[in-house]
Motif scaffolding. Structure first.
Motif, PDB file in Angstrom:
ATOM      1  N   ALA A 178     -29.786  -6.393 -82.473  1.00 37.50           N
ATOM      2  CA  ALA A 178     -29.016  -6.327 -83.706  1.00 37.50           C
ATOM      3  C   ALA A 178     -28.020  -7.466 -83.737  1.00 37.50           C
ATOM      4  O   ALA A 178     -27.448  -7.837 -82.722  1.00 37.50           O
ATOM      5  N   ALA A 179     -27.799  -8.008 -84.899  1.00 40.89           N
ATOM      6  CA  ALA A 179     -26.845  -9.097 -85.034  1.00 40.89           C
ATOM      7  C   ALA A 179     -25.428  -8.572 -84.879  1.00 40.89           C
ATOM      8  O   ALA A 179     -25.040  -7.616 -85.529  1.00 40.89           O
ATOM      9  N   ALA A 180     -24.660  -9.195 -83.999  1.00 36.39           N
ATOM     10  CA  ALA A 180     -23.268  -8.795 -83.820  1.00 36.39           C
ATOM     11  C   ALA A 180     -22.430  -9.347 -84.955  1.00 36.39           C
ATOM     12  O   ALA A 180     -22.667 -10.448 -85.457  1.00 36.39           O
ATOM     13  N   GLU A 181     -21.447  -8.583 -85.367  1.00 37.29           N
ATOM     14  CA  GLU A 181     -20.560  -9.038 -86.419  1.00 37.29           C
ATOM     15  C   GLU A 181     -19.636 -10.119 -85.858  1.00 37.29           C
ATOM     16  O   GLU A 181     -19.302 -10.109 -84.675  1.00 37.29           O
ATOM     17  N   PRO A 182     -19.196 -11.038 -86.692  1.00 40.44           N
ATOM     18  CA  PRO A 182     -18.243 -12.028 -86.210  1.00 40.44           C
ATOM     19  C   PRO A 182     -16.971 -11.357 -85.725  1.00 40.44           C
ATOM     20  O   PRO A 182     -16.542 -10.344 -86.271  1.00 40.44           O
ATOM     21  N   ALA A 183     -16.379 -11.922 -84.678  1.00 46.77           N
ATOM     22  CA  ALA A 183     -15.124 -11.375 -84.173  1.00 46.77           C
ATOM     23  C   ALA A 183     -14.048 -11.484 -85.246  1.00 46.77           C
ATOM     24  O   ALA A 183     -13.934 -12.493 -85.934  1.00 46.77           O
ATOM     25  N   LYS A 184     -13.266 -10.433 -85.396  1.00 39.12           N
ATOM     26  CA  LYS A 184     -12.240 -10.412 -86.420  1.00 39.12           C
ATOM     27  C   LYS A 184     -10.867 -10.623 -85.799  1.00 39.12           C
ATOM     28  O   LYS A 184     -10.613 -10.222 -84.672  1.00 39.12           O
ATOM     29  N   SER A 185      -9.979 -11.239 -86.553  1.00 38.44           N
ATOM     30  CA  SER A 185      -8.647 -11.506 -86.030  1.00 38.44           C
ATOM     31  C   SER A 185      -7.827 -10.231 -85.922  1.00 38.44           C
ATOM     32  O   SER A 185      -7.005 -10.093 -85.035  1.00 38.44           O
ATOM     33  N   ALA A 186      -8.023  -9.293 -86.832  1.00 35.11           N
ATOM     34  CA  ALA A 186      -7.298  -8.027 -86.800  1.00 35.11           C
ATOM     35  C   ALA A 186      -8.231  -6.948 -86.278  1.00 35.11           C
ATOM     36  O   ALA A 186      -9.237  -6.645 -86.898  1.00 35.11           O
ATOM     37  N   ILE A 187      -7.885  -6.379 -85.123  1.00 36.65           N
ATOM     38  CA  ILE A 187      -8.719  -5.376 -84.482  1.00 36.65           C
ATOM     39  C   ILE A 187      -7.940  -4.068 -84.426  1.00 36.65           C
ATOM     40  O   ILE A 187      -6.790  -4.034 -83.997  1.00 36.65           O
ATOM     41  N   SER A 188      -8.583  -3.011 -84.860  1.00 37.17           N
ATOM     42  CA  SER A 188      -7.946  -1.702 -84.855  1.00 37.17           C
ATOM     43  C   SER A 188      -8.170  -1.037 -83.504  1.00 37.17           C
ATOM     44  O   SER A 188      -9.300  -0.964 -83.013  1.00 37.17           O
ATOM     45  N   SER A 248     -10.455 -17.602 -72.107  1.00 32.39           N
ATOM     46  CA  SER A 248     -10.317 -18.369 -73.350  1.00 32.39           C
ATOM     47  C   SER A 248     -11.681 -18.413 -74.026  1.00 32.39           C
ATOM     48  O   SER A 248     -12.707 -18.038 -73.432  1.00 32.39           O
ATOM     49  N   ALA A 249     -11.700 -18.902 -75.264  1.00 37.31           N
ATOM     50  CA  ALA A 249     -12.969 -19.043 -75.965  1.00 37.31           C
ATOM     51  C   ALA A 249     -13.879 -20.036 -75.244  1.00 37.31           C
ATOM     52  O   ALA A 249     -15.088 -19.833 -75.142  1.00 37.31           O
ATOM     53  N   ASP A 250     -13.302 -21.105 -74.721  1.00 41.46           N
ATOM     54  CA  ASP A 250     -14.104 -22.110 -74.015  1.00 41.46           C
ATOM     55  C   ASP A 250     -14.709 -21.557 -72.732  1.00 41.46           C
ATOM     56  O   ASP A 250     -15.876 -21.805 -72.426  1.00 41.46           O
ATOM     57  N   SER A 251     -13.916 -20.790 -71.985  1.00 41.95           N
ATOM     58  CA  SER A 251     -14.428 -20.269 -70.713  1.00 41.95           C
ATOM     59  C   SER A 251     -15.426 -19.143 -70.915  1.00 41.95           C
ATOM     60  O   SER A 251     -16.132 -18.751 -69.973  1.00 41.95           O
ATOM     61  N   ALA A 252     -15.515 -18.599 -72.134  1.00 43.51           N
ATOM     62  CA  ALA A 252     -16.513 -17.571 -72.427  1.00 43.51           C
ATOM     63  C   ALA A 252     -17.900 -18.166 -72.646  1.00 43.51           C
ATOM     64  O   ALA A 252     -18.900 -17.440 -72.558  1.00 43.51           O
ATOM     65  N   LEU A 283     -14.662 -12.500 -78.450  1.00 45.66           N
ATOM     66  CA  LEU A 283     -13.668 -11.561 -78.956  1.00 45.66           C
ATOM     67  C   LEU A 283     -12.432 -11.606 -78.074  1.00 45.66           C
ATOM     68  O   LEU A 283     -12.533 -11.555 -76.843  1.00 45.66           O
ATOM     69  N   HIS A 284     -11.262 -11.698 -78.696  1.00 46.20           N
ATOM     70  CA  HIS A 284      -9.991 -11.665 -77.985  1.00 46.20           C
ATOM     71  C   HIS A 284      -9.275 -10.378 -78.377  1.00 46.20           C
ATOM     72  O   HIS A 284      -8.894 -10.196 -79.540  1.00 46.20           O
ATOM     73  N   LEU A 293     -19.177  -5.392 -74.552  1.00 46.14           N
ATOM     74  CA  LEU A 293     -18.152  -6.402 -74.337  1.00 46.14           C
ATOM     75  C   LEU A 293     -18.225  -6.807 -72.868  1.00 46.14           C
ATOM     76  O   LEU A 293     -18.106  -5.955 -71.978  1.00 46.14           O
ATOM     77  N   VAL A 294     -18.409  -8.108 -72.611  1.00 44.99           N
ATOM     78  CA  VAL A 294     -18.608  -8.590 -71.249  1.00 44.99           C
ATOM     79  C   VAL A 294     -17.527  -9.617 -70.927  1.00 44.99           C
ATOM     80  O   VAL A 294     -17.226 -10.505 -71.738  1.00 44.99           O
ATOM     81  N   THR A 295     -16.947  -9.505 -69.732  1.00 41.36           N
ATOM     82  CA  THR A 295     -15.920 -10.439 -69.301  1.00 41.36           C
ATOM     83  C   THR A 295     -16.059 -10.684 -67.814  1.00 41.36           C
ATOM     84  O   THR A 295     -16.600  -9.847 -67.077  1.00 41.36           O
TER      85      THR A 295
END
Length: 202
Positions: A17-27, A90-94, A115-116, A141-143
């Motif tokens: 399934a296509a993941a939704e773009p990461a959003k700046s405001a997360i509930s 960071s986004a780069d290190s992801a 996602l941050h 979510l993987v880190t």
């Protein structure tokens, strides 16, 4: 990946399934109980309010359920060695982590996004699943932290996905991984209820 922590197991129907773009405001869901120290005391987070521990298992580091112990939704935390992957801070290190995940899907990969949430950075993706013949969703979510790769999984019925995303993000936002080796700590044991059996892969 084998998302089968307890009870009946959601099955992968083979359709990413296509993941939704990461959003700046997360509930974030309201915070519930803190987890016990995990992974030898290196890892801890906060369960969403109203969620309960699942029994310990060699299949995962931690798992919790909302209403039905053998059902969904549930949240699962798994860990494995990260190899030479850099810390995801960071986004780069992801990006190396995202490339690694794409290679593991061998051409059948879903869409990945960065996602941050809280102080943590993750690579996020979603898969279509099925559970008890109903459409389900797996959100991952993987880190990479402290030399290990951690995957947080939300398994839920597809129609309930938006309702339980804040629970996933609460656990992810509060995830803390120590770089030092603390004293060994154990997780409380919860015995399976009457008639319950260990999960079996489908």
């Amino acid at each position: 990946m084998e998302p089968a922590p307890a009870g009946e197991s959601p099955s992968d129907d083979g359709q990413p399934a296509a993941a939704e773009p990461a959003k700046s405001a997360i509930s974030l869901a309201p915070a519930g109980n803190a987890t016990p120290p995990l992974d030898g005391g290196r890892v801890q987070s906060t369960m969403p309010e109203g969620w309960k521990f699942l029994p310990r298992s060699a299949d995962y580091l931690f798992a919790a359920y909302y209403q039905e112990k053998g059902g969904v939704p549930r949240i699962v935390l798994r860990q494995e060695d990260a190899g030479d992957l850099p810390t995801t801070d960071s986004a780069d290190s992801a990006k190396p982590l995202a490339d690694k995940l794409k290679a593991e899907f061998q051409g059948n990969e879903p869409q990945f996004s960065v996602l941050h949430v809280g102080e943590n950075w993750f690579v996020r993706f979603e898969k279509k699943m099925s559970f008890r013949s109903e459409k389900a969703a797996g959100l991952f979510l993987v880190t990479v932290q402290g030399g290990k790769r951690y995957t947080i999984e939300l398994l839920t019925l597809a129609e309930k996905k938006e309702e339980f995303l804040p629970a996933l993000y609460r656990f992810a936002a509060d995830l803390k991984v120590a770089t030092a080796e603390p004293a060994e700590a154990s997780m409380p044991t919860e015995e399976p209820g009457p008639g319950e059996e260990p999960a079996q892969p489908m």
